[in-house]
Design a protein around this motif. Sequence first.
Motif, PDB file in Angstrom:
ATOM      1  N   ASP A 271     134.693 -10.439  45.348  1.00  0.00           N
ATOM      2  CA  ASP A 271     133.312 -10.763  45.686  1.00  0.00           C
ATOM      3  C   ASP A 271     132.380  -9.751  45.018  1.00  0.00           C
ATOM      4  O   ASP A 271     132.705  -8.557  44.989  1.00  0.00           O
TER       5      ASP A 271
ATOM      6  N   ARG B  72     137.417 -18.484  40.153  1.00  0.00           N
ATOM      7  CA  ARG B  72     138.687 -18.317  40.865  1.00  0.00           C
ATOM      8  C   ARG B  72     139.628 -19.412  40.367  1.00  0.00           C
ATOM      9  O   ARG B  72     139.197 -20.347  39.701  1.00  0.00           O
TER      10      ARG B  72
ATOM     11  N   LYS C   2     124.910 -15.815  49.984  1.00  0.00           N
ATOM     12  CA  LYS C   2     126.035 -15.362  49.140  1.00  0.00           C
ATOM     13  C   LYS C   2     127.004 -14.501  49.928  1.00  0.00           C
ATOM     14  O   LYS C   2     128.073 -14.159  49.434  1.00  0.00           O
TER      15      LYS C   2
ATOM     16  N   ASP D 195     133.851 -11.017  53.217  1.00  0.00           N
ATOM     17  CA  ASP D 195     133.716 -10.098  52.078  1.00  0.00           C
ATOM     18  C   ASP D 195     134.023  -8.664  52.502  1.00  0.00           C
ATOM     19  O   ASP D 195     134.582  -7.881  51.731  1.00  0.00           O
TER      20      ASP D 195
END
Length: 341
Positions: free
Chosen positions: A134, A190, A259, A264
């Motif tokens: 991330d 990814r 986001k 994360d």
Amino acid sequence: MAKTKAKSEDPKKLSKKAAKAAAKSGKKAKKPGSAEDRSVDADAADPALAPVPETTAEIEDWATPPREALGVVDGFQIRDFDAAATPGWTGSRAEAEARLAALGEEMSELQERLFAEGRSGGRRAVLLVIQGLDTAGKGGIVRHVIGMVDPQGVSLRSFGVPTQEERSHHYLWRIDRSLPPGGKIGVFDRSQYEDVLVVRVDGLAPLEEIEARYEEINQFEKALVDRETYVVKVALVVSPQEQYQRLRERLERPDKHWKFSLGDLKVRAKRPAYDEAYQLVLERTNTSWAPWYVIPADNKWFARLAVAELLVQALRDLDLTWPAADFDVTAAMAELDAQQQ
Ligand code: AMP
Ligand code: MG
């Protein structure tokens, strides 16, 4: 850095000059040979035969060519990797941005040729695999590098937590059905590598199964290359310090909350385990047919330049030309002119 650049009007430098001028005027640079450029280029050779002018402007700012500077060498250790470095690049940030603009012109031209080839039945494709934790800047690569080309020629796919349907299949099932068709630049945000990264770190599959996946992925990519999909794999590496700044910004700014995910922070806390998992990926899946490039990503401008270089290099390697007409051009022209009388 002292520059000893020739001041001559080397035609290969024009695309950078055009990009710089365009940056100043806020307009897109003219494509050599494009309609708006044709007036000043009337005596140019047949565009079907003309080679794509390479972006050699500022090439001397790469002391080591990007593939060499960013490739994985024996003994590579991700824990010693400097994510703030700009390996091989001796130019400034401003020079990198100018070069990126020039690369965009070339990439755009080459992509149109690839697209045309696909439309004419060609099956060649390019696949850019983007991996990174991330905030490493995967989205920025898509927006600022891939964003320089015609979206019609791009096939973009992001891979998140597998859906229920995806989970009911082999892990490569969703990858296989997302591959770019002939003529396209496929982009994976990814990829299959999540199945040996997050899956390994979080123990989401039996270790024995994970251990078998590296070779399985190598063979999957070999088959891909054999059917003429050119694979470019980039791993973006951000330092824990820079990642902290970027996550902090995502939390401070309401326009960036979308986001952010609490997950994360969990991933960030497992950084040593992720480094180990990346190390294994780079050791075991750095094949001659689909090599890895490790991109220091603390400087976004460098990461974007580096990925653009690698992608343009891949497109150059395809030696793309314009497909020949599958009809009688003279007869078609005569028919068109007859209609016009
Ligand atoms: P993002 O890219 O920020 O949208 O996040 C996607 C999330 O999906 C990341 O946390 C990935 O680690 C996760 N993810 C992707 N592929 C897999 C997979 N095969 N198994 C489990 N999690 C995955
Ligand atoms: Mg995320």
